[in-house]
Design a protein around this motif. Structure first.
Motif, PDB file in Angstrom:
ATOM      1  N   ASP A  15      -0.643  -4.427  -0.094  1.00  0.00           N
ATOM      2  CA  ASP A  15      -0.165  -3.053  -0.199  1.00  0.00           C
ATOM      3  C   ASP A  15       1.355  -3.046  -0.325  1.00  0.00           C
ATOM      4  N   ALA A  16       1.864  -2.013  -0.957  1.00  0.00           N
ATOM      5  CA  ALA A  16       3.307  -1.846  -1.038  1.00  0.00           C
ATOM      6  C   ALA A  16       3.843  -1.418   0.318  1.00  0.00           C
ATOM      7  N   ALA A  17       5.118  -1.691   0.562  1.00  0.00           N
ATOM      8  CA  ALA A  17       5.750  -1.228   1.786  1.00  0.00           C
ATOM      9  C   ALA A  17       5.773   0.294   1.798  1.00  0.00           C
ATOM     10  N   SER A  18       5.772   0.870   2.987  1.00  0.00           N
ATOM     11  CA  SER A  18       5.794   2.321   3.116  1.00  0.00           C
ATOM     12  C   SER A  18       7.073   2.890   2.502  1.00  0.00           C
ATOM     13  N   LEU A  19       6.924   3.903   1.642  1.00  0.00           N
ATOM     14  CA  LEU A  19       8.058   4.467   0.908  1.00  0.00           C
ATOM     15  C   LEU A  19       8.933   3.339   0.351  1.00  0.00           C
ATOM     16  N   GLN A 103      -1.021   3.679   7.171  1.00  0.00           N
ATOM     17  CA  GLN A 103      -1.428   2.312   6.843  1.00  0.00           C
ATOM     18  C   GLN A 103      -2.100   1.642   8.036  1.00  0.00           C
ATOM     19  N   ALA A 104      -1.557   1.865   9.229  1.00  0.00           N
ATOM     20  CA  ALA A 104      -2.121   1.265  10.434  1.00  0.00           C
ATOM     21  C   ALA A 104      -3.543   1.744  10.676  1.00  0.00           C
ATOM     22  N   ILE A 105      -3.750   3.055  10.519  1.00  0.00           N
ATOM     23  CA  ILE A 105      -5.093   3.602  10.726  1.00  0.00           C
ATOM     24  C   ILE A 105      -6.054   3.046   9.684  1.00  0.00           C
ATOM     25  N   ARG A 106      -5.608   2.979   8.441  1.00  0.00           N
ATOM     26  CA  ARG A 106      -6.477   2.475   7.371  1.00  0.00           C
ATOM     27  C   ARG A 106      -6.903   1.028   7.624  1.00  0.00           C
ATOM     28  N   HIS A 107      -5.997   0.224   8.172  1.00  0.00           N
ATOM     29  CA  HIS A 107      -6.290  -1.186   8.404  1.00  0.00           C
ATOM     30  C   HIS A 107      -7.077  -1.432   9.681  1.00  0.00           C
ATOM     31  N   GLN A 342       3.389  11.834   0.478  1.00  0.00           N
ATOM     32  CA  GLN A 342       3.368  10.545  -0.209  1.00  0.00           C
ATOM     33  C   GLN A 342       2.901   9.435   0.731  1.00  0.00           C
ATOM     34  N   ILE A 343       3.375   9.473   1.965  1.00  0.00           N
ATOM     35  CA  ILE A 343       3.030   8.438   2.949  1.00  0.00           C
ATOM     36  C   ILE A 343       1.528   8.422   3.223  1.00  0.00           C
ATOM     37  N   VAL A 344       0.939   9.584   3.507  1.00  0.00           N
ATOM     38  CA  VAL A 344      -0.476   9.612   3.886  1.00  0.00           C
ATOM     39  C   VAL A 344      -1.384   9.361   2.695  1.00  0.00           C
ATOM     40  N   MET A 345      -0.977   9.809   1.515  1.00  0.00           N
ATOM     41  CA  MET A 345      -1.805   9.586   0.331  1.00  0.00           C
ATOM     42  C   MET A 345      -1.846   8.101  -0.023  1.00  0.00           C
ATOM     43  N   HIS A 350      -4.564   4.888  -0.869  1.00  0.00           N
ATOM     44  CA  HIS A 350      -3.917   4.012  -1.856  1.00  0.00           C
ATOM     45  C   HIS A 350      -3.731   4.690  -3.207  1.00  0.00           C
ATOM     46  N   LEU A 351      -3.438   5.984  -3.176  1.00  0.00           N
ATOM     47  CA  LEU A 351      -3.228   6.734  -4.413  1.00  0.00           C
ATOM     48  C   LEU A 351      -1.756   7.073  -4.559  1.00  0.00           C
TER      49      LEU A 351
END
Length: 455
Positions: A15-19, A103-107, A342-345, A350-351
């Motif tokens: 995954d890309a880094a946040s923002l 990202q943390a929740i998704r992982h 942008q962060i949550v999407m 991953h959109l």
């Protein structure tokens, strides 16, 4: 667990880094003094704090003072303390794990749970956007006499303002926001001093009283909490705390970043809490006893130039300053809402879509219920105020769905290693989350009982 294992526990798995466009983009001095280092880390806290001073806070605080005088002042203070604890944990999660909360929740959860939390967060962002739309439309009406429906439509154009600001650079945006906070603080401190509020009343309102738990008071108290401790700010802070360039393999640099990020966050949030308290005090001083039909923004605007109400402080200049601050507050809050979107999407599903498209979609969706409310209830400011208050109550209901995973992650040594929450912070955080959930459940019961009586 080694420091490298701790700091990479949430490996991004490609995954890309946040923002990623601003991640690690702000340099910080090495071995500098306290004040110079604090200055380098100051900024993210301001972007978070401005979300605690959006029009939703203004309406709930002013109405709270007008209807119940200083009773809900303790709610403002408690909300500010909870906010400082939650934002500290959010920033720490980002710095230590190099992941934002989404990202943390998704992982750490399965896709269905992640999807539900994404929907809940998106709805919270839209509720926040409704407050910004209403505040901006009312400010345009007060300043230029534009009909509220027209003002609502014009708020869609703020997407162009956002695009302009993003070209200035992240550090300059932080400076603009800090300047705004100081300006609002100065204006309302001056107004409160001139309004001569009851010092005894303020002192009595600092401690919680049983009357807060009556239905109407509880509804507004939850609105204040929802307007103060905002779910999207926790996602935002976990991301923008990562804008400072530090060596994550050096524990000393990580601890230094945590220390000064906490200083930045607490200073800015104390300022935001103080401003919200000033708004409640101003509402109590000017409107208590004759605020049953209060249309908060318009009435406060007119009161500031009405000698019969504001007496010695009455001035058209102060009315205009209030309206300008209201407009600026709503516009600046759009920055945080868009960044969080942008962060949550990207974190949950991953959109990626262009920022202008994200902003436009979110704003158009938020505009629809406001226009419907304006048309159904005749386009009055009172209808807008009611919609705004209920949007803040929704934020309060949505908050536990963000608080609980944040508390769990940051309290886990498996996730955070040596940076896990101290026991006393975990206890306070869990009490806050559980207490808020119970209050929300009680509120739902009260509303259902009220509806049953009506039918």
């Amino acid at each position: 667990m080694t420091k490298e294992e701790t700091q990479n526990k949430f490996a991004l798995d490609g995954d890309a880094a946040s923002l990623e466009e601003v991640n690690g983009s702000v340099e910080v001095p090495k071995n500098a003094g306290f004040w110079r280092t604090l200055f380098a880390f100051s900024g993210p806290g301001a972007l978070v704090a401005v979300g605690y001073m959006d029009p939703g806070n203004w309406i709930t605080s002013i109405v709270g003072g007008a209807q119940y005088r200083y009773l809900l002042l303790s709610v403002v203070i408690i909300s500010g303390i909870i906010a400082m604890i939650m934002q500290y944990m959010a920033a720490k999660l980002g710095i230590v794990t190099r992941m934002d909360l989404a990202q943390a929740i998704r992982h750490r959860t399965n896709k269905p749970i992640g999807f539900v939390l994404w929907i809940m967060t998106e709805l919270a962002i839209m509720a926040t956007d409704i407050a910004e739309v209403i505040g901006g439309a009312i400010a345009l009406n007060l300043l230029f006499g534009l009909p509220l429906v027209v003002g609502v439509m014009l708020t869609v154009l703020d997407v162009f303002l956002l695009l302009l600001l993003t070209k200035l650079g992240f550090r300059k945006i932080e400076t603009i926001v800090i300047t705004l906070i100081l300006s609002i603080l100065g204006i309302f401190l001056y107004l409160v001093i001139l309004s001569k509020p009851s010092i005894a009343g303020i002192a009595g309102g600092i401690l919680p009283r049983p009357e807060i738990f009556h239905h109407d008071q509880l509804l507004l108290a939850l609105g204040i909490i929802g307007a103060t401790v905002m779910p999207h700010n926790l996602y935002l802070h976990s991301s923008i705390a990562q804008t400072r360039a530090i060596n994550h393999e050096d524990p000393a640099e990580v601890r230094n970043a945590l220390r000064f990020t906490t200083w930045d966050s607490n200073i800015q949030l104390i300022g935001a809490t103080f401003i919200n308290a000033l708004l409640l005090i101003l509402g109590a001083a000017l409107f208590f006893g004759h605020g049953d039909q209060l249309q908060a923004f318009g009435d406060l605007y007119r009161a500031l130039s009405d000698n019969n109400i504001a007496k010695g402080i009455a001035s058209p200049v102060l009315s205009t300053l209030f309206a300008i601050a209201l407009l600026a507050s709503g516009q600046n809050a759009t920055i945080t809402g868009t960044l969080t979107g942008q962060i949550v999407m990207e974190g949950f599903i991953h959109l990626k879509i262009p920022m202008w498209a994200r902003r436009l979609i979110t704003r158009v969706i938020a505009v629809v219920p406001v226009i419907i409310a304006a048309i159904v209830w005749g386009g009055t400011e009172g209808a807008m105020d009611n919609l705004l208050v209920y949007s803040q109550v929704f934020l309060s209901i949505a908050l536990p769905f963000t608080m609980i995973p944040l508390i769990w992650f940051t309290g886990s040594k498996k996730v955070m290693g040596e940076y896990a929450n101290p026991l006393w912070i975990s206890i306070i955080a869990w009490i806050s989350a559980i207490g808020l959930t119970i209050l929300n459940f009680q509120l739902v019961i009260n509303i259902v009982q009220q509806l049953i009586r009506l039918f």
